[in-house]
Design a protein around this motif. Structure first.
Motif, PDB file in Angstrom:
ATOM      1  N   VAL A 241       0.841  -1.199   0.000  1.00  0.00           N
ATOM      2  CA  VAL A 241       0.000   0.000   0.000  1.00  0.00           C
ATOM      3  C   VAL A 241       0.868   1.238   0.000  1.00  0.00           C
ATOM      4  CG1 VAL A 241      -1.903  -1.148   1.201  1.00  0.00           C
ATOM      5  CG2 VAL A 241      -0.209   0.116   2.524  1.00  0.00           C
ATOM      6  N   GLY A 242       0.282   2.323  -0.471  1.00  0.00           N
ATOM      7  CA  GLY A 242       0.967   3.606  -0.502  1.00  0.00           C
ATOM      8  C   GLY A 242       0.068   4.661  -1.088  1.00  0.00           C
ATOM      9  N   TRP A 243       0.669   5.700  -1.646  1.00  0.00           N
ATOM     10  CA  TRP A 243      -0.106   6.817  -2.176  1.00  0.00           C
ATOM     11  C   TRP A 243      -0.966   6.397  -3.363  1.00  0.00           C
ATOM     12  CZ3 TRP A 243       0.452   8.531   2.074  1.00  0.00           C
ATOM     13  CH2 TRP A 243       1.614   9.028   2.638  1.00  0.00           C
ATOM     14  N   GLY A 244      -0.603   5.334  -4.071  1.00  0.00           N
ATOM     15  CA  GLY A 244      -1.361   4.885  -5.235  1.00  0.00           C
ATOM     16  C   GLY A 244      -2.479   3.911  -4.925  1.00  0.00           C
ATOM     17  N   GLY A 245      -2.557   3.417  -3.687  1.00  0.00           N
ATOM     18  CA  GLY A 245      -3.621   2.502  -3.324  1.00  0.00           C
ATOM     19  C   GLY A 245      -3.114   1.185  -2.777  1.00  0.00           C
ATOM     20  N   ILE A 246      -3.903   0.134  -3.032  1.00  0.00           N
ATOM     21  CA  ILE A 246      -3.571  -1.218  -2.569  1.00  0.00           C
ATOM     22  C   ILE A 246      -3.258  -2.066  -3.793  1.00  0.00           C
ATOM     23  CG2 ILE A 246      -4.371  -3.272  -1.349  1.00  0.00           C
ATOM     24  CD1 ILE A 246      -6.345  -1.431   0.156  1.00  0.00           C
ATOM     25  N   PHE A 247      -2.106  -2.717  -3.751  1.00  0.00           N
ATOM     26  CA  PHE A 247      -1.657  -3.578  -4.844  1.00  0.00           C
ATOM     27  C   PHE A 247      -1.490  -4.994  -4.302  1.00  0.00           C
ATOM     28  CE2 PHE A 247      -0.481   0.664  -5.826  1.00  0.00           C
ATOM     29  CZ  PHE A 247      -0.576   0.791  -7.205  1.00  0.00           C
ATOM     30  N   ASN A 248      -1.755  -5.987  -5.147  1.00  0.00           N
ATOM     31  CA  ASN A 248      -1.675  -7.388  -4.752  1.00  0.00           C
ATOM     32  C   ASN A 248      -0.840  -8.163  -5.759  1.00  0.00           C
ATOM     33  OD1 ASN A 248      -3.385 -10.157  -5.520  1.00  0.00           O
ATOM     34  ND2 ASN A 248      -2.779  -9.984  -3.386  1.00  0.00           N
ATOM     35  N   THR A 249      -0.083  -9.132  -5.259  1.00  0.00           N
ATOM     36  CA  THR A 249       0.654 -10.049  -6.116  1.00  0.00           C
ATOM     37  C   THR A 249       0.395 -11.467  -5.665  1.00  0.00           C
ATOM     38  OG1 THR A 249       2.818 -10.651  -7.033  1.00  0.00           O
ATOM     39  CG2 THR A 249       2.788  -9.928  -4.734  1.00  0.00           C
ATOM     40  N   THR A 250       0.339 -12.386  -6.609  1.00  0.00           N
ATOM     41  CA  THR A 250       0.188 -13.803  -6.279  1.00  0.00           C
ATOM     42  C   THR A 250       1.331 -14.626  -6.863  1.00  0.00           C
ATOM     43  OG1 THR A 250      -1.233 -14.129  -8.206  1.00  0.00           O
ATOM     44  CG2 THR A 250      -2.325 -13.706  -6.090  1.00  0.00           C
ATOM     45  N   ASP A 251       2.345 -13.913  -7.390  1.00  0.00           N
ATOM     46  CA  ASP A 251       3.484 -14.615  -7.991  1.00  0.00           C
ATOM     47  C   ASP A 251       4.814 -14.101  -7.452  1.00  0.00           C
ATOM     48  OD1 ASP A 251       3.661 -12.159  -9.178  1.00  0.00           O
ATOM     49  OD2 ASP A 251       3.345 -12.882 -11.212  1.00  0.00           O
ATOM     50  N   GLY A 252       4.818 -13.753  -6.177  1.00  0.00           N
ATOM     51  CA  GLY A 252       6.052 -13.325  -5.530  1.00  0.00           C
ATOM     52  C   GLY A 252       6.528 -11.947  -5.924  1.00  0.00           C
ATOM     53  N   GLY A 253       5.673 -11.148  -6.518  1.00  0.00           N
ATOM     54  CA  GLY A 253       6.033  -9.774  -6.860  1.00  0.00           C
ATOM     55  C   GLY A 253       6.364  -9.546  -8.319  1.00  0.00           C
ATOM     56  N   GLU A 254       6.234 -10.562  -9.147  1.00  0.00           N
ATOM     57  CA  GLU A 254       6.484 -10.370 -10.585  1.00  0.00           C
ATOM     58  C   GLU A 254       5.441  -9.441 -11.195  1.00  0.00           C
ATOM     59  OE1 GLU A 254       9.013 -11.485 -12.577  1.00  0.00           O
ATOM     60  OE2 GLU A 254       9.975 -12.217 -10.772  1.00  0.00           O
ATOM     61  N   ILE A 255       4.172  -9.660 -10.858  1.00  0.00           N
ATOM     62  CA  ILE A 255       3.078  -8.835 -11.370  1.00  0.00           C
ATOM     63  C   ILE A 255       2.278  -8.316 -10.183  1.00  0.00           C
ATOM     64  CG2 ILE A 255       0.946  -8.818 -12.736  1.00  0.00           C
ATOM     65  CD1 ILE A 255       2.185 -11.109 -14.398  1.00  0.00           C
TER      66      ILE A 255
ATOM     67  N   ASN B 260      -1.223  -6.139  -9.100  1.00  0.00           N
ATOM     68  CA  ASN B 260      -2.537  -5.709  -9.560  1.00  0.00           C
ATOM     69  C   ASN B 260      -3.119  -4.689  -8.602  1.00  0.00           C
ATOM     70  OD1 ASN B 260      -2.728  -7.717 -11.751  1.00  0.00           O
ATOM     71  ND2 ASN B 260      -2.667  -9.150 -10.038  1.00  0.00           N
ATOM     72  N   VAL B 261      -3.736  -3.633  -9.147  1.00  0.00           N
ATOM     73  CA  VAL B 261      -4.371  -2.617  -8.315  1.00  0.00           C
ATOM     74  C   VAL B 261      -5.697  -3.164  -7.804  1.00  0.00           C
ATOM     75  CG1 VAL B 261      -5.320  -0.289  -8.232  1.00  0.00           C
ATOM     76  CG2 VAL B 261      -3.327  -0.768  -9.663  1.00  0.00           C
ATOM     77  N   GLN B 262      -5.897  -3.105  -6.485  1.00  0.00           N
ATOM     78  CA  GLN B 262      -7.158  -3.535  -5.885  1.00  0.00           C
ATOM     79  C   GLN B 262      -7.977  -2.366  -5.369  1.00  0.00           C
ATOM     80  OE1 GLN B 262      -5.958  -6.479  -2.916  1.00  0.00           O
ATOM     81  NE2 GLN B 262      -6.553  -8.070  -4.356  1.00  0.00           N
TER      82      GLN B 262
ATOM     83  N   MET C 210     -10.159  -0.402   6.479  1.00  0.00           N
ATOM     84  CA  MET C 210     -10.904  -1.187   5.507  1.00  0.00           C
ATOM     85  C   MET C 210     -10.576  -2.653   5.717  1.00  0.00           C
ATOM     86  SD  MET C 210     -10.460   1.133   2.087  1.00  0.00           S
ATOM     87  CE  MET C 210      -8.711   0.778   1.991  1.00  0.00           C
ATOM     88  N   LYS C 211     -11.569  -3.503   5.527  1.00  0.00           N
ATOM     89  CA  LYS C 211     -11.388  -4.943   5.723  1.00  0.00           C
ATOM     90  C   LYS C 211     -11.793  -5.685   4.451  1.00  0.00           C
ATOM     91  CE  LYS C 211     -12.740  -8.870   8.580  1.00  0.00           C
ATOM     92  NZ  LYS C 211     -13.581  -9.346   9.685  1.00  0.00           N
ATOM     93  N   THR C 212     -11.077  -6.755   4.155  1.00  0.00           N
ATOM     94  CA  THR C 212     -11.451  -7.649   3.073  1.00  0.00           C
ATOM     95  C   THR C 212     -11.507  -9.066   3.608  1.00  0.00           C
ATOM     96  OG1 THR C 212     -10.949  -8.424   0.833  1.00  0.00           O
ATOM     97  CG2 THR C 212      -9.068  -7.982   2.270  1.00  0.00           C
ATOM     98  N   THR C 213     -12.436  -9.840   3.075  1.00  0.00           N
ATOM     99  CA  THR C 213     -12.522 -11.258   3.427  1.00  0.00           C
ATOM    100  C   THR C 213     -12.421 -12.121   2.173  1.00  0.00           C
ATOM    101  OG1 THR C 213     -14.943 -11.155   3.364  1.00  0.00           O
ATOM    102  CG2 THR C 213     -13.884 -10.887   5.521  1.00  0.00           C
TER     103      THR C 213
END
Length: 110
Positions: A49-63, A65-67, A93-96
Motif C-alpha cells: 500500500v501507498g499513495w497509489g492505493g492497494i496492490f496485490n501479487t500472487t506470484d512473488g512480486g512479478e506482477i 494488480n491494483v485492488q 478497511m477490511k477484506t474477506t
C-alpha cells in the motif's frame, strides 16, 4: 583480549548481515507511487500500500494488480483472504476475499 573478542564479534555480525542481503531482486510495481507498507502471507501472495492505493501479487512480486486506488498507510493479512488496510478517507478497511472487495470500517472517536 577483550578488544580482540569485540572485534571478532563485530566482524562476524557484519558478515552475517551482508549474507542476509543476498537474494534480493528488484521488483517493479506498475506504479510510480511510493509504497509505505508491504505484507506477504507466503512467498507468493502479498499486498503493498501507498499513495497509489492497494496492490496485490500472487506470484512473488512479478506482477502487481491494483485492488484499490487512494492513499493508504498500512496493510496486514492473517491469511490469503482476510486483511485490513488503513487510509484517511475510510479509516480501516477490511477484506474477506483477498482484496477483491474492501469494506470501510470507519474509526469513531469518543
Amino acid at each position: 583480549m577483550k578488544n580482540l573478542s569485540l572485534l571478532l564479534n563485530a566482524f562476524l555480525f557484519l558478515q552475517f548481515t551482508l549474507l542476509a542481503q543476498d537474494g534480493w531482486i528488484k521488483q517493479t510495481s506498475g506504479t510510480t507511487e511510493q509504497f509505505i507498507s508491504v505484507h506477504f502471507v507466503d512467498s507468493n501472495t502479498g499486498w503493498a500500500v501507498g499513495w497509489g492505493g492497494i496492490f496485490n501479487t500472487t506470484d512473488g512480486g512479478e506482477i502487481w494488480n491494483v485492488q484499490y486506488t487512494g492513499e493508504c498507510y498500512d496493510v496486514f493479512f492473517i491469511n490469503s483472504n482476510t486483511g485490513w488496510a488503513t487510509n484517511d478517507a475510510d479509516g480501516i478497511m477490511k477484506t474477506t476475499n483477498g482484496g477483491v472487495d474492501w469494506i470501510a470500517k470507519p474509526i469513531q472517536c469518543v
